[in-house]
Design a protein around this motif. Sequence first.
Motif, mmCIF file in Angstrom:
data_model
loop_
_atom_site.group_PDB
_atom_site.id
_atom_site.type_symbol
_atom_site.label_atom_id
_atom_site.label_comp_id
_atom_site.label_asym_id
_atom_site.label_seq_id
_atom_site.Cartn_x
_atom_site.Cartn_y
_atom_site.Cartn_z
ATOM 1 N N VAL A 101 0.843 -1.208 0.000
ATOM 2 C CA VAL A 101 0.000 0.000 0.000
ATOM 3 C C VAL A 101 0.877 1.257 0.000
ATOM 4 O O VAL A 101 0.687 2.171 -0.796
ATOM 5 N N ARG A 102 1.871 1.281 0.874
ATOM 6 C CA ARG A 102 2.665 2.504 1.051
ATOM 7 C C ARG A 102 3.682 2.719 -0.067
ATOM 8 O O ARG A 102 3.950 3.853 -0.451
ATOM 9 N N ASN A 103 4.257 1.616 -0.572
ATOM 10 C CA ASN A 103 5.366 1.788 -1.509
ATOM 11 C C ASN A 103 5.098 1.295 -2.922
ATOM 12 O O ASN A 103 5.862 1.562 -3.827
ATOM 13 N N GLU A 104 4.020 0.535 -3.097
ATOM 14 C CA GLU A 104 3.767 0.005 -4.438
ATOM 15 C C GLU A 104 2.420 0.451 -4.995
ATOM 16 O O GLU A 104 1.961 -0.069 -5.999
ATOM 17 N N GLY A 105 1.787 1.355 -4.306
ATOM 18 C CA GLY A 105 0.577 1.963 -4.838
ATOM 19 C C GLY A 105 -0.696 1.133 -4.735
ATOM 20 O O GLY A 105 -1.706 1.466 -5.363
ATOM 21 N N ALA A 106 -0.683 0.067 -3.973
ATOM 22 C CA ALA A 106 -1.905 -0.741 -3.832
ATOM 23 C C ALA A 106 -2.978 0.069 -3.108
ATOM 24 O O ALA A 106 -2.696 0.758 -2.134
ATOM 25 N N PRO A 136 -11.439 -10.456 4.904
ATOM 26 C CA PRO A 136 -11.824 -9.298 5.734
ATOM 27 C C PRO A 136 -10.639 -8.709 6.492
ATOM 28 O O PRO A 136 -10.589 -7.496 6.739
ATOM 29 N N ILE A 137 -9.682 -9.564 6.859
ATOM 30 C CA ILE A 137 -8.525 -9.070 7.617
ATOM 31 C C ILE A 137 -7.590 -8.309 6.690
ATOM 32 O O ILE A 137 -7.029 -7.279 7.060
ATOM 33 N N ILE A 138 -7.450 -8.812 5.452
ATOM 34 C CA ILE A 138 -6.634 -8.081 4.467
ATOM 35 C C ILE A 138 -7.216 -6.682 4.278
ATOM 36 O O ILE A 138 -6.505 -5.681 4.291
ATOM 37 N N GLN A 139 -8.542 -6.632 4.132
ATOM 38 C CA GLN A 139 -9.209 -5.342 3.929
ATOM 39 C C GLN A 139 -8.930 -4.389 5.093
ATOM 40 O O GLN A 139 -8.672 -3.199 4.895
ATOM 41 N N GLU A 140 -8.956 -4.942 6.299
ATOM 42 C CA GLU A 140 -8.684 -4.135 7.486
ATOM 43 C C GLU A 140 -7.273 -3.553 7.454
ATOM 44 O O GLU A 140 -7.066 -2.374 7.757
ATOM 45 N N VAL A 141 -6.311 -4.404 7.059
ATOM 46 C CA VAL A 141 -4.921 -3.949 6.998
ATOM 47 C C VAL A 141 -4.772 -2.879 5.914
ATOM 48 O O VAL A 141 -4.088 -1.865 6.118
ATOM 49 N N ILE A 142 -5.442 -3.077 4.773
ATOM 50 C CA ILE A 142 -5.402 -2.073 3.695
ATOM 51 C C ILE A 142 -5.953 -0.747 4.221
ATOM 52 O O ILE A 142 -5.337 0.312 4.045
ATOM 53 N N ASN A 143 -7.100 -0.813 4.857
ATOM 54 C CA ASN A 143 -7.727 0.406 5.383
ATOM 55 C C ASN A 143 -6.812 1.133 6.360
ATOM 56 O O ASN A 143 -6.652 2.349 6.285
ATOM 57 N N ASN A 144 -6.206 0.367 7.259
ATOM 58 C CA ASN A 144 -5.299 0.974 8.233
ATOM 59 C C ASN A 144 -4.116 1.628 7.538
ATOM 60 O O ASN A 144 -3.721 2.740 7.876
ATOM 61 N N ALA A 145 -3.557 0.914 6.540
ATOM 62 C CA ALA A 145 -2.385 1.433 5.838
ATOM 63 C C ALA A 145 -2.733 2.688 5.033
ATOM 64 O O ALA A 145 -1.913 3.583 4.867
ATOM 65 N N LEU A 146 -3.973 2.737 4.536
ATOM 66 C CA LEU A 146 -4.404 3.910 3.777
ATOM 67 C C LEU A 146 -4.835 5.045 4.699
ATOM 68 O O LEU A 146 -5.101 6.161 4.264
ATOM 69 N N GLY A 147 -4.932 4.716 5.985
ATOM 70 C CA GLY A 147 -5.346 5.703 6.961
ATOM 71 C C GLY A 147 -6.844 5.959 6.968
ATOM 72 O O GLY A 147 -7.310 7.037 7.335
ATOM 73 N N ILE A 148 -7.611 4.951 6.537
ATOM 74 C CA ILE A 148 -9.071 5.090 6.541
ATOM 75 C C ILE A 148 -9.610 4.815 7.932
ATOM 76 O O ILE A 148 -9.276 3.802 8.535
#
Length: 148
Positions: A101-106, A136-148
């Motif tokens: 998310v942070r370095n590869e634009g996901a 669902p856990i992946i989604q949670e990690v994505i959200n956290n990394a995106l700062g949602i």
Amino acid sequence: MDSTGLVEEKKLCRNCNEEGTKVKTITVKHMVIGSLLPTVTDADYYLCTNGKCDIAYYSSESDLQIKKEQVKVPIWFKEDANPKYICYCNRVTEAHIINAVRNEGAKNMKDIIKLTSAMKNGKCEVNHPTGKCCSPIIQEVINNALGI
Ligand SMILES: [Zn+2]
């Protein structure tokens, strides 16, 4: 069933008194180290979801308690889990996802699947400590990394 609340109480982890989440026997059988396998009978099992508790699984029908050290993989939400696998089938860690998310634009699940191979050929029932799909856990990690 009775109305005394005893049935409910049995769902609580005897070590920390918090309510766990029910898991299938087949999941527990695949998670425990080999020497414990004979002790895992066909009963109801729960996963202790308290990050500070050392118990991984417990049975509501017997005294069996399985410590996190007696499980083949680190349980990601337990305090000192290392590495923190999110997708156990493909050994994708929380750090992999955050990095993507942070370095590869996901930005979403599709990107993560493409970049990390998470969720490929999933056999969550026997690979994941909950026995359920990690999405669902992946989604949670994505959200956290995106700062949602
Ligand atoms: Zn516990």
